[in-house]
Enzyme design. Structure first.
Site, PDB file in Angstrom:
ATOM      1  N   GLU A  82       0.808  -1.218   0.000  1.00 43.91           N
ATOM      2  CA  GLU A  82       0.000   0.000   0.000  1.00 43.91           C
ATOM      3  C   GLU A  82       0.842   1.271   0.000  1.00 43.91           C
ATOM      4  O   GLU A  82       0.350   2.336  -0.338  1.00 43.91           O
ATOM      5  CB  GLU A  82      -0.938   0.005   1.216  1.00 43.91           C
ATOM      6  CG  GLU A  82      -2.022   1.062   1.113  1.00 43.91           C
ATOM      7  CD  GLU A  82      -3.132   0.863   2.122  1.00 43.91           C
ATOM      8  OE1 GLU A  82      -3.518   1.840   2.765  1.00 43.91           O
ATOM      9  OE2 GLU A  82      -3.626  -0.273   2.241  1.00 43.91           O
ATOM     10  N   TYR A 134      -1.330  -3.988  14.285  1.00 47.29           N
ATOM     11  CA  TYR A 134      -2.202  -3.252  13.369  1.00 47.29           C
ATOM     12  C   TYR A 134      -3.143  -2.331  14.147  1.00 47.29           C
ATOM     13  O   TYR A 134      -3.838  -2.775  15.074  1.00 47.29           O
ATOM     14  CB  TYR A 134      -3.006  -4.242  12.528  1.00 47.29           C
ATOM     15  CG  TYR A 134      -3.888  -3.595  11.489  1.00 47.29           C
ATOM     16  CD1 TYR A 134      -3.338  -2.988  10.369  1.00 47.29           C
ATOM     17  CD2 TYR A 134      -5.271  -3.577  11.627  1.00 47.29           C
ATOM     18  CE1 TYR A 134      -4.141  -2.389   9.413  1.00 47.29           C
ATOM     19  CE2 TYR A 134      -6.084  -2.990  10.681  1.00 47.29           C
ATOM     20  CZ  TYR A 134      -5.504  -2.395   9.574  1.00 47.29           C
ATOM     21  OH  TYR A 134      -6.303  -1.789   8.634  1.00 47.29           O
ATOM     22  N   ASP A 136      -2.922  -3.036   3.094  1.00 49.80           N
ATOM     23  CA  ASP A 136      -3.263  -2.928   4.505  1.00 49.80           C
ATOM     24  C   ASP A 136      -4.355  -3.942   4.826  1.00 49.80           C
ATOM     25  O   ASP A 136      -5.323  -4.082   4.070  1.00 49.80           O
ATOM     26  CB  ASP A 136      -3.767  -1.507   4.789  1.00 49.80           C
ATOM     27  CG  ASP A 136      -3.390  -1.043   6.180  1.00 49.80           C
ATOM     28  OD1 ASP A 136      -2.714  -1.803   6.885  1.00 49.80           O
ATOM     29  OD2 ASP A 136      -3.775   0.076   6.553  1.00 49.80           O
TER      30      ASP A 136
END
Length: 670
Positions: A7, A306, A103
């Site tokens: 990303e 995350y 992501d």
């Protein structure tokens, strides 16, 4: 070759290093059988109205609602984005498989799918799904690549979200701007999430502005340097309170009852993104956007997991990894060593619960050693680490003492709390290290520690009357607004109910910070110290909107719930899109034609045809009326210095007829 698409460039560099793809090229790296390329976040976007029909470029009530038969995408029209798209397309032609390394969330899935669609991907696709950026996590992810089809519903939910935002935002913004701006040039920007959020702030401001305080009186007394409050509560008249004082002033105070109740305080919950943003706003005065940027940086630097998550729980498979994480947090060894000396770590259902996990678990440290961190990064990292370690500490044991006293027939009460065993509170030495929820009133007679009282003892006391006023609601801060968005505007203190409400919140954890910043940028709200206040523009916008569809937090929350149902394959995406289209049509018809929503039986005026080329339609540009076929070479213009920009459709058609009559030579030669 296998093409990996990340990303952003920084993530691509980490993946390329793990895959041993060392050769650097323009827009990608290569080696060991891999191409590793990247996007810059969103490379693509949904097409704009004029991409479907040139007539839709013109802001005209007659063109509403704008609902394409089929939605399309395009590269964002920036040279660097378009160039990167061409590079990825070229690499696909040389590859036999694609690995989606975007992501690991809904937005990341949408970004990558759109890029692959624009590049005409016909190759098999695998998905890298990881919860941290450590080398170990990346290697484990590549060893267990998932099939793209597993994430089809995640993509569909992201696509529905984007289409919903486009449909409502595009139509409602044009509708209300054309209907209510009264000749002003300012656009009334309306969004599926931003407008209900603004409505929360405006509603609170109206409540504050219209609040009429009422005066009341309380009776309290001080005995042995401890304040006791009358259990009678509030007195509506001063003379009633004074009468009580007159009755008790000469009488002794007697302790009538003492009760002690031992209890336990559980460790603070692990962080989801909203919880972290709330705590950082309270403790460090960081905005939601600042906190998101910091935690994203910590994640990319492999220090935390995350961040864009909405759960405060861990999955069972994390439990065996906890000792190693604690062991590697060497700068916190004074707190971790007592845990590691035990034969096993505490495993609480309040922390580990697979049923509360969807794609990712709560935000925790990875165990990697931090290098140089900024002051703000250090504070946020420390907060996450302490909450993580605290989850494995014993509960804090407390004793709550309630004391009742009497003066004549008037009963008084006070209470106090004593910490018997600090447990997890050892990690939070400062009193403000654990932020209590805002807006909770603390009784004036609540003391930290009480003196030792004996039932039946009595003595002198000092009674007094206090005049007080009821207080208006408090302005939203970013912390309280984030909580309100999470629960769709409902005040919910019960943690279990809070968790359940998350499915009906306004927006997602990953988007709420951006929504708040958008309100600032559009001058709908301002910040005064920590408080968020609606501007005149923001209040006028909400007051202008009479349709609850646009400003209802509950309704927006229902849409969020349906998007989650799409993720879980419980609702077809096509049904949700159809509902949105119908809602959009109803909104436009109601605003234009009244509460019955039925348009009058009059045919809409068709867009006028260009009198010069006969192919394009006439559009309203910045400086002139022009032809939609300008890219094909038609240079027709009616400039505003000769023809007013405010011409009605009828007047414009008449002007075009006049032009055609005086330019017959052009028509003849054509």
């Amino acid at each position: 070759m296998i093409l990996c698409i990340a990303e952003k460039p920084s993530v691509a560099r980490d993946i390329a290093r793990i895959l041993n793809a060392k050769d650097r090229h323009d827009g990608y790296m290569a080696g060991n059988g891999y191409f590793v390329s990247w996007t810059f976040g969103h490379l693509c976007t949904l097409k704009e109205p004029h991409d479907y029909d040139p007539y839709w470029k013109r802001w005209d009530l007659h063109s509403l609602p704008i609902i394409p038969d089929r939605f399309g995408i395009k590269f964002i029209p920036q040279p660097s984005y378009e160039k990167q798209g061409r590079i990825i397309a070229s690499l696909m032609e040389q590859s036999e498989m694609v690995i989606n390394c975007g992501d690991a969330g809904q937005e990341g899935e949408l970004i990558q799918r759109w890029v692959m669609q624009m590049c005409g991907c016909k190759l098999p696709v695998k998905r890298l799904w990881i919860s941290s950026m450590t080398d170990e996590a990346i290697r484990e992810g590549f060893a267990a690549l998932k099939d793209e089809q597993e994430f089809q519903s995640l993509y569909e939910a992201g696509l529905c979200r984007a289409i919903g935002d486009w449909l409502l935002g595009m139509n409602a913004t044009r509708l209300y701007t054309l209907k209510h701006r009264s000749g002003q040039r300012q656009v009334l920007s309306i969004g599926r999430v931003q407008t209900p959020t603004l409505a929360l702030i405006v509603q609170r401001q109206h409540e504050i502005d219209n609040f009429l305080p009422t005066t009341y009186w309380t009776v309290s007394t001080v005995y042995r340097d401890t304040s006791f409050l009358s259990t009678q509560g509030k007195y509506e008249k001063a003379e009633d309170a004074e009468a009580v004082i007159a009755q008790i002033s000469s009488l002794p105070f007697e302790i009538t009852n003492i009760t002690q109740k031992k209890g336990k305080e559980l460790p603070p919950k692990l962080f989801d993104l909203t919880g972290l943003q709330v705590e950082c706003n309270k403790k460090f005065n960081l905005t939601a956007e600042e906190t998101l940027a910091i935690i994203q940086s910590l994640y990319e630097n492999k220090l935390t997991t995350y961040p864009r998550v909405d759960t405060t729980y861990l999955s069972d498979d994390i439990y065996p990894k906890v000792p190693n994480i604690l062991r590697n947090l060497t700068i916190y060894s004074s707190f971790t060593e007592p845990l590691l000396e035990k034969s096993s770590l505490k495993k609480s259902k309040k922390v580990f619960d697979n049923s509360k996990i969807t794609d990712h678990h709560a935000i925790i440290p990875t165990g990697q050693q931090p290098g140089h961190l900024t002051e703000k990064e250090g504070k946020v990292f420390d907060l996450i680490v302490r909450h993580f370690i605290a989850a494995f500490y014993p509960d804090c044991e407390v004793s709550t003492t309630t004391v009742l006293g009497a003066v004549g027939k008037t009963i008084f009460k006070t209470s106090g709390k004593e910490i018997l065993k600090p447990g997890w509170r050892e990690l939070f030495t400062q009193e403000n290290d654990i932020c209590e929820e805002e807006n909770k009133e603390v009784e004036e007679t609540t003391n930290s520690v009480l003196p030792s009282f004996v039932k039946g003892e009595s003595g002198n006391h000092k009674p007094e009357v206090k005049e007080k006023q009821t207080q208006p609601p408090k302005y939203y801060t970013e912390a309280t607004l984030l909580r309100a968005m999470e629960t769709a505007g409902k005040t919910v203190e019960d943690e279990t109910l809070q968790e359940a409400m998350k499915e009906n919140g306004i927006g997602r954890p990953s988007t709420r910070a951006n929504i708040i910043e958008t309100l600032f940028k559009r001058n709908y709200i301002v910040r005064k110290r920590k408080n968020l206040l609606a501007t005149v523009v923001g209040m006028e916008l909400i007051d202008t909107l009479h349709d609850e569809l646009l400003k209802s937090p509950e309704l927006t929350g229902q849409w969020e719930y349906k998007l989650r149902c799409i993720e879980r394959r419980e609702l077809p995406a096509s049904q949700f899109i159809q509902e949105l289209k119908q809602l959009t049509c109803n909104l436009v018809n109601e605003v234009l034609y009244g509460s019955n929503g039925n348009p009058p039986p009059i045919a809409q005026t068709p867009p006028p045809i260009c009198p010069q080329c006969g192919k394009g339609v006439i559009l309203r540009g910045k400086t002139a009326f022009g032809c939609s076929a300008y890219k094909e070479g038609c240079n027709f213009r009616l400039y505003y210095d000769q023809y007013q920009a405010s011409l009605t459709d009828t007047e414009l058609c008449a002007a075009l007829e006049d032009w055609a009559a005086t330019h017959k030579d052009i028509q003849t030669s054509k």
